[in-house]
Design an enzyme around this catalytic site. Structure first.
Site, mmCIF file in Angstrom:
data_model
loop_
_atom_site.group_PDB
_atom_site.id
_atom_site.type_symbol
_atom_site.label_atom_id
_atom_site.label_comp_id
_atom_site.label_asym_id
_atom_site.label_seq_id
_atom_site.Cartn_x
_atom_site.Cartn_y
_atom_site.Cartn_z
ATOM 1 N N ARG A 113 19.278 -22.158 49.457
ATOM 2 C CA ARG A 113 20.386 -22.214 48.486
ATOM 3 C C ARG A 113 21.653 -22.785 49.141
ATOM 4 O O ARG A 113 22.017 -22.385 50.238
ATOM 5 C CB ARG A 113 20.654 -20.804 47.970
ATOM 6 C CG ARG A 113 21.815 -20.717 47.023
ATOM 7 C CD ARG A 113 21.741 -19.475 46.190
ATOM 8 N NE ARG A 113 22.362 -18.322 46.819
ATOM 9 C CZ ARG A 113 22.585 -17.169 46.177
ATOM 10 N NH1 ARG A 113 22.231 -17.019 44.923
ATOM 11 N NH2 ARG A 113 23.152 -16.170 46.812
ATOM 12 N N LYS A 163 20.913 -15.340 38.219
ATOM 13 C CA LYS A 163 21.950 -14.761 37.359
ATOM 14 C C LYS A 163 23.173 -15.665 37.269
ATOM 15 O O LYS A 163 23.689 -15.936 36.191
ATOM 16 C CB LYS A 163 22.409 -13.390 37.891
ATOM 17 C CG LYS A 163 21.294 -12.375 38.053
ATOM 18 C CD LYS A 163 21.828 -11.003 38.478
ATOM 19 C CE LYS A 163 22.509 -10.966 39.833
ATOM 20 N NZ LYS A 163 21.615 -11.240 40.979
ATOM 21 N N ARG A 213 25.986 -2.503 40.122
ATOM 22 C CA ARG A 213 24.908 -2.518 41.108
ATOM 23 C C ARG A 213 24.488 -1.125 41.522
ATOM 24 O O ARG A 213 23.565 -0.984 42.322
ATOM 25 C CB ARG A 213 25.370 -3.267 42.353
ATOM 26 C CG ARG A 213 24.861 -4.726 42.436
ATOM 27 C CD ARG A 213 25.648 -5.383 43.528
ATOM 28 N NE ARG A 213 25.014 -6.432 44.249
ATOM 29 C CZ ARG A 213 25.339 -7.723 44.140
ATOM 30 N NH1 ARG A 213 26.187 -8.119 43.229
ATOM 31 N NH2 ARG A 213 24.807 -8.616 44.930
ATOM 32 N N ARG A 247 25.818 -19.898 52.342
ATOM 33 C CA ARG A 247 26.508 -18.620 52.491
ATOM 34 C C ARG A 247 25.997 -17.887 53.717
ATOM 35 O O ARG A 247 24.817 -17.876 53.974
ATOM 36 C CB ARG A 247 26.257 -17.753 51.240
ATOM 37 C CG ARG A 247 27.309 -17.925 50.189
ATOM 38 C CD ARG A 247 26.917 -17.250 48.897
ATOM 39 N NE ARG A 247 26.542 -15.842 49.048
ATOM 40 C CZ ARG A 247 26.257 -15.062 48.011
ATOM 41 N NH1 ARG A 247 26.286 -15.530 46.790
ATOM 42 N NH2 ARG A 247 25.920 -13.795 48.211
ATOM 43 N N ARG A 275 19.645 -7.399 51.852
ATOM 44 C CA ARG A 275 20.159 -7.425 50.469
ATOM 45 C C ARG A 275 19.043 -7.083 49.478
ATOM 46 O O ARG A 275 19.283 -6.415 48.479
ATOM 47 C CB ARG A 275 20.769 -8.794 50.154
ATOM 48 C CG ARG A 275 22.125 -8.992 50.845
ATOM 49 C CD ARG A 275 22.525 -10.451 50.896
ATOM 50 N NE ARG A 275 22.827 -11.002 49.603
ATOM 51 C CZ ARG A 275 22.699 -12.291 49.295
ATOM 52 N NH1 ARG A 275 22.264 -13.161 50.198
ATOM 53 N NH2 ARG A 275 23.002 -12.721 48.098
HETATM 54 P P1 AMP Z 1 26.548 -11.628 45.366
HETATM 55 O O1 AMP Z 1 27.332 -12.887 45.430
HETATM 56 O O2 AMP Z 1 26.491 -11.041 43.976
HETATM 57 O O3 AMP Z 1 25.181 -11.751 45.986
HETATM 58 O O4 AMP Z 1 27.342 -10.545 46.250
HETATM 59 C C1 AMP Z 1 27.569 -10.738 47.622
HETATM 60 C C2 AMP Z 1 27.940 -9.429 48.295
HETATM 61 O O5 AMP Z 1 29.139 -8.904 47.710
HETATM 62 C C3 AMP Z 1 26.922 -8.307 48.131
HETATM 63 O O6 AMP Z 1 25.882 -8.389 49.096
HETATM 64 C C4 AMP Z 1 27.797 -7.069 48.323
HETATM 65 O O7 AMP Z 1 28.126 -6.886 49.695
HETATM 66 C C5 AMP Z 1 29.077 -7.474 47.604
HETATM 67 N N1 AMP Z 1 29.046 -7.113 46.165
HETATM 68 C C6 AMP Z 1 29.053 -7.963 45.100
HETATM 69 N N2 AMP Z 1 29.028 -7.288 43.936
HETATM 70 C C7 AMP Z 1 29.003 -5.960 44.268
HETATM 71 C C8 AMP Z 1 28.943 -4.751 43.519
HETATM 72 N N3 AMP Z 1 28.917 -4.745 42.176
HETATM 73 N N4 AMP Z 1 28.929 -3.584 44.212
HETATM 74 C C9 AMP Z 1 28.969 -3.549 45.561
HETATM 75 N N5 AMP Z 1 29.000 -4.657 46.327
HETATM 76 C C10 AMP Z 1 29.022 -5.855 45.697
#
Ligand code: AMP
Length: 216
Positions: free
Chosen positions: A125, A13, A86, A158, A169
């Site tokens: 990654r 994405k 989400r 990360r 996740r």
């Molecule tokens: P990402 O970089 O999109 O994988 O997000 C990393 C982490 O941020 C996720 O595992 C969640 O803990 C938090 N996070 C990001 N976007 C959201 C969202 N829309 N709702 C809830 N938690 C989020």
């Protein structure tokens, strides 16, 4: 152009959102990047989000919804949302925001990918912590290991791309985010791409799907 990118972590994405941003100027809004930035700056939101992110859980809806409203105000002409919504509650809050603002959603793109491949992808990654750009040591390596091609600065892994957290996740995606597929199918705006195809194929499929579906 207003789009939602939906799909499990590691399905591409962010990479595609960045490509669309370069070509169409539709701003990439990554809730994950915004939260990481808040943590790096030690804001109250960053502190509230930290534990959830470390455990691979979702940050509570009310924090995310108020954060995204403030963020989207900055881009009234278009955005690609990468990692939001989400949960169904987030999607409903976003619908309400769009009606208030008179915004039309052009499409929701589902990035399809199986969990086994995603586990492997996420653990190889590497991320530029300054802007969220990602590489993959197997499929899309940087020219010099550990260094970003464009800004020349260091890449990092990360903390939540470690295998224990990645599994959590992916479970969270299945349980809390997957119901959004049905939510958006009903609106007739959902298109699907194969997230595991090479980056330029995915871009091509994406543009084609959006063109066909929405006549741009
Ligand atoms: P990402 O970089 O999109 O994988 O997000 C990393 C982490 O941020 C996720 O595992 C969640 O803990 C938090 N996070 C990001 N976007 C959201 C969202 N829309 N709702 C809830 N938690 C989020």
């Amino acid at each position: 152009m207003r789009l939602i990118f939906l799909g499990p972590p590691g399905a591409g994405k962010g990479t595609q959102a960045r490509i669309l941003e370069q070509h169409f100027g539709a701003h990439q809004v990554s809730t994950g990047d915004i939260l990481r930035e808040n943590r790096a700056h030690g804001t109250q939101l960053g502190k509230q989000a930290e534990g959830f992110m470390q455990r691979g859980e979702l940050v509570p809806d009310e924090l995310i919804i108020s954060m995204i409203e403030t963020e989207l105000e900055k881009y009234p002409d278009g955005f690609v949302m990468d990692g939001f919504p989400r949960t169904v509650a987030q999607a409903e809050a976003f619908d309400a925001l769009c009606s208030r603002k008179g915004w039309n959603l052009d499409g929701v793109v589902l990035f399809d990918a199986d969990s086994a491949t995603l586990l492997a992808r996420l653990s190889s990654r590497w991320t530029n912590p300054r802007n969220g750009r990602t590489y993959n040591t197997l499929t899309n390596p940087p020219r010099v290991a550990g260094v970003d091609d464009e800004d020349g600065g260091p890449l990092v892994q990360r903390e939540d791309d470690k295998s224990e957290t990645v599994g959590k996740r992916l479970e969270v995606y299945e349980a809390q985010t997957k119901p959004l597929i049905e939510y958006y199918s009903k609106s007739g705006k959902l298109v699907e791409v194969d997230g595991l195809a090479p980056v330029d194929h995915v871009s091509h499929m994406l543009l084609h799907a959006l063109h066909v579906e929405h006549g741009h």
